[in-house]
Scaffold this motif. Structure first.
Motif, PDB file in Angstrom:
ATOM      1  N   GLU A   1      10.362 -17.678  12.535  1.00 11.52           N
ATOM      2  CA  GLU A   1      10.952 -16.714  11.713  1.00 11.52           C
ATOM      3  C   GLU A   1      10.683 -16.704  10.456  1.00 11.52           C
ATOM      4  O   GLU A   1      10.644 -15.792   9.438  1.00 11.52           O
ATOM      5  N   ALA A   2      10.765 -17.893   9.847  1.00 12.58           N
ATOM      6  CA  ALA A   2      10.613 -18.082   8.548  1.00 12.58           C
ATOM      7  C   ALA A   2       9.337 -17.850   7.822  1.00 12.58           C
ATOM      8  O   ALA A   2       8.926 -17.352   6.875  1.00 12.58           O
ATOM      9  N   LEU A   3       8.231 -18.099   8.842  1.00 11.54           N
ATOM     10  CA  LEU A   3       6.762 -17.807   8.565  1.00 11.54           C
ATOM     11  C   LEU A   3       6.500 -16.270   8.530  1.00 11.54           C
ATOM     12  O   LEU A   3       5.718 -15.592   7.878  1.00 11.54           O
ATOM     13  N   ALA A   4       7.182 -15.556   9.667  1.00 13.01           N
ATOM     14  CA  ALA A   4       6.686 -14.079   9.808  1.00 13.01           C
ATOM     15  C   ALA A   4       7.647 -13.417   8.766  1.00 13.01           C
ATOM     16  O   ALA A   4       8.514 -13.712   8.211  1.00 13.01           O
ATOM     17  N   PRO A   5       6.908 -12.197   8.367  1.00 11.83           N
ATOM     18  CA  PRO A   5       7.603 -11.300   7.451  1.00 11.83           C
ATOM     19  C   PRO A   5       8.811 -10.846   8.243  1.00 11.83           C
ATOM     20  O   PRO A   5       8.935 -10.466   9.382  1.00 11.83           O
ATOM     21  N   PRO A   6       9.632 -10.154   7.392  1.00 11.72           N
ATOM     22  CA  PRO A   6      11.041  -9.553   7.926  1.00 11.72           C
ATOM     23  C   PRO A   6      10.313  -8.367   8.878  1.00 11.72           C
ATOM     24  O   PRO A   6       9.510  -7.635   8.409  1.00 11.72           O
ATOM     25  N   LEU A   7      11.386  -7.996   9.690  1.00  4.89           N
ATOM     26  CA  LEU A   7      11.154  -6.924  10.641  1.00  4.89           C
ATOM     27  C   LEU A   7      11.193  -5.857  10.085  1.00  4.89           C
ATOM     28  O   LEU A   7      10.255  -4.852  10.235  1.00  4.89           O
ATOM     29  N   LEU A   8      12.077  -5.680   8.860  1.00  7.30           N
ATOM     30  CA  LEU A   8      12.052  -4.153   8.256  1.00  7.30           C
ATOM     31  C   LEU A   8      10.885  -3.922   7.532  1.00  7.30           C
ATOM     32  O   LEU A   8      10.192  -3.001   7.437  1.00  7.30           O
ATOM     33  N   LEU A   9      10.218  -5.014   6.719  1.00 10.70           N
ATOM     34  CA  LEU A   9       9.004  -4.936   6.110  1.00 10.70           C
ATOM     35  C   LEU A   9       7.755  -4.794   7.092  1.00 10.70           C
ATOM     36  O   LEU A   9       7.042  -3.739   6.700  1.00 10.70           O
ATOM     37  N   ARG A  10       7.995  -5.004   8.211  1.00 14.47           N
ATOM     38  CA  ARG A  10       6.733  -4.805   9.105  1.00 14.47           C
ATOM     39  C   ARG A  10       6.904  -3.352   9.369  1.00 14.47           C
ATOM     40  O   ARG A  10       5.733  -2.794   9.549  1.00 14.47           O
ATOM     41  N   TRP A  11       7.865  -2.663   9.932  1.00 10.99           N
ATOM     42  CA  TRP A  11       8.163  -1.455  10.096  1.00 10.99           C
ATOM     43  C   TRP A  11       7.628  -0.426   8.808  1.00 10.99           C
ATOM     44  O   TRP A  11       7.186   0.563   9.301  1.00 10.99           O
ATOM     45  N   ILE A  12       7.994  -0.848   7.759  1.00  6.44           N
ATOM     46  CA  ILE A  12       7.762  -0.162   6.752  1.00  6.44           C
ATOM     47  C   ILE A  12       6.146  -0.053   6.537  1.00  6.44           C
ATOM     48  O   ILE A  12       5.601   0.953   6.154  1.00  6.44           O
ATOM     49  N   LEU A  13       5.566  -1.406   6.795  1.00 12.37           N
ATOM     50  CA  LEU A  13       3.947  -1.317   6.457  1.00 12.37           C
ATOM     51  C   LEU A  13       3.344  -0.315   7.755  1.00 12.37           C
ATOM     52  O   LEU A  13       2.231   0.143   7.461  1.00 12.37           O
ATOM     53  N   ILE A  14       3.880  -0.195   9.007  1.00 14.05           N
ATOM     54  CA  ILE A  14       3.517   0.539   9.896  1.00 14.05           C
ATOM     55  C   ILE A  14       3.475   1.770   9.778  1.00 14.05           C
ATOM     56  O   ILE A  14       2.601   2.604   9.913  1.00 14.05           O
ATOM     57  N   GLY A  15       4.894   2.085   9.121  1.00 12.58           N
ATOM     58  CA  GLY A  15       4.868   3.545   8.873  1.00 12.58           C
ATOM     59  C   GLY A  15       4.003   4.042   7.903  1.00 12.58           C
ATOM     60  O   GLY A  15       3.356   5.327   7.750  1.00 12.58           O
ATOM     61  N   LEU A  16       3.862   3.445   6.694  1.00 15.78           N
ATOM     62  CA  LEU A  16       2.617   3.667   5.636  1.00 15.78           C
ATOM     63  C   LEU A  16       1.354   3.766   6.381  1.00 15.78           C
ATOM     64  O   LEU A  16       0.694   4.579   5.725  1.00 15.78           O
ATOM     65  N   LEU A  17       1.090   2.784   7.090  1.00 15.31           N
ATOM     66  CA  LEU A  17      -0.235   3.005   7.651  1.00 15.31           C
ATOM     67  C   LEU A  17      -0.418   4.383   8.519  1.00 15.31           C
ATOM     68  O   LEU A  17      -1.621   4.958   8.436  1.00 15.31           O
ATOM     69  N   CYS A  18       0.753   4.671   9.338  1.00 16.93           N
ATOM     70  CA  CYS A  18       0.605   5.920  10.108  1.00 16.93           C
ATOM     71  C   CYS A  18       0.236   6.910   8.995  1.00 16.93           C
ATOM     72  O   CYS A  18      -0.174   7.859   9.360  1.00 16.93           O
ATOM     73  N   LEU A  19       1.175   7.014   8.045  1.00 14.48           N
ATOM     74  CA  LEU A  19       0.893   8.074   7.052  1.00 14.48           C
ATOM     75  C   LEU A  19      -0.311   8.308   6.621  1.00 14.48           C
ATOM     76  O   LEU A  19      -0.869   9.404   6.179  1.00 14.48           O
ATOM     77  N   MET A  20      -0.950   7.247   6.280  1.00 12.92           N
ATOM     78  CA  MET A  20      -2.196   7.181   5.574  1.00 12.92           C
ATOM     79  C   MET A  20      -3.353   7.666   6.683  1.00 12.92           C
ATOM     80  O   MET A  20      -4.205   8.758   6.123  1.00 12.92           O
ATOM     81  N   ILE A  21      -3.191   7.545   7.921  1.00 11.14           N
ATOM     82  CA  ILE A  21      -4.057   7.876   8.874  1.00 11.14           C
ATOM     83  C   ILE A  21      -3.985   9.524   9.076  1.00 11.14           C
ATOM     84  O   ILE A  21      -4.613  10.280   9.001  1.00 11.14           O
ATOM     85  N   LEU A  22      -2.544   9.954   9.074  1.00 11.14           N
ATOM     86  CA  LEU A  22      -2.165  11.320   9.227  1.00 11.14           C
ATOM     87  C   LEU A  22      -2.906  12.248   7.925  1.00 11.14           C
ATOM     88  O   LEU A  22      -3.385  13.146   7.879  1.00 11.14           O
ATOM     89  N   TYR A  23      -2.533  11.599   6.743  1.00  7.68           N
ATOM     90  CA  TYR A  23      -3.148  11.824   5.505  1.00  7.68           C
ATOM     91  C   TYR A  23      -4.591  12.299   5.516  1.00  7.68           C
ATOM     92  O   TYR A  23      -5.163  13.180   5.231  1.00  7.68           O
ATOM     93  N   SER A  24      -5.333  11.242   6.072  1.00  8.17           N
ATOM     94  CA  SER A  24      -6.676  11.186   5.804  1.00  8.17           C
ATOM     95  C   SER A  24      -7.250  12.428   6.975  1.00  8.17           C
ATOM     96  O   SER A  24      -8.266  12.839   6.598  1.00  8.17           O
ATOM     97  N   CYS A  25      -6.660  12.455   8.121  1.00  6.99           N
ATOM     98  CA  CYS A  25      -7.178  13.517   8.963  1.00  6.99           C
ATOM     99  C   CYS A  25      -6.713  15.037   8.588  1.00  6.99           C
ATOM    100  O   CYS A  25      -7.638  15.670   8.699  1.00  6.99           O
ATOM    101  N   VAL A  26      -5.475  15.181   7.622  1.00  7.41           N
ATOM    102  CA  VAL A  26      -5.487  16.452   7.015  1.00  7.41           C
ATOM    103  C   VAL A  26      -6.454  16.699   6.209  1.00  7.41           C
ATOM    104  O   VAL A  26      -7.035  18.052   6.047  1.00  7.41           O
TER     105      VAL A  26
END
Length: 102
Positions: free
Chosen positions: A48-73
């Protein structure tokens, strides 16, 4: 048996070498107890100390999905503009069989 341990640091400043010694420390002796004490047990880093926090992980996943959607549009809009700007695009899409002149 008690020994004093001390650190020695060697530094180089320009062309001068300087040696510094730390304060001597006496280490505690190891006891034969079955329960390790806090000072003798080395610190363990949990996953747990080595892994990034869960909230940060979900934020990064959301940003990645938005970038993929943006590139498709953007790609779809680019193709649509490219088709509408070229007027003879429909003519080039029709198949014309080639025939040999005799």
């Amino acid at each position: 048996m008690t020994f004093k341990y001390e650190c020695e640091f060697n530094t180089k400043d320009k062309d001068m070498y300087e040696s510094k010694r730390g304060t001597p420390t006496i280490l505690r002796e190891l006891t034969e107890s079955t329960e390790p004490t806090e000072s003798t047990e080395p610190e363990r880093k949990s996953e747990e100390a080595l892994a990034p926090p869960l909230l940060l992980r979900w934020i990064l996943i959301g940003l990645l999905c938005l970038m993929i959607l943006y590139s498709c549009v953007i790609t779809a809009l680019y193709i649509r503009v490219k088709i509408t700007r070229s007027g003879d695009q429909k003519e080039s899409l029709t198949y014309v069989p080639m025939q040999v002149r005799t």
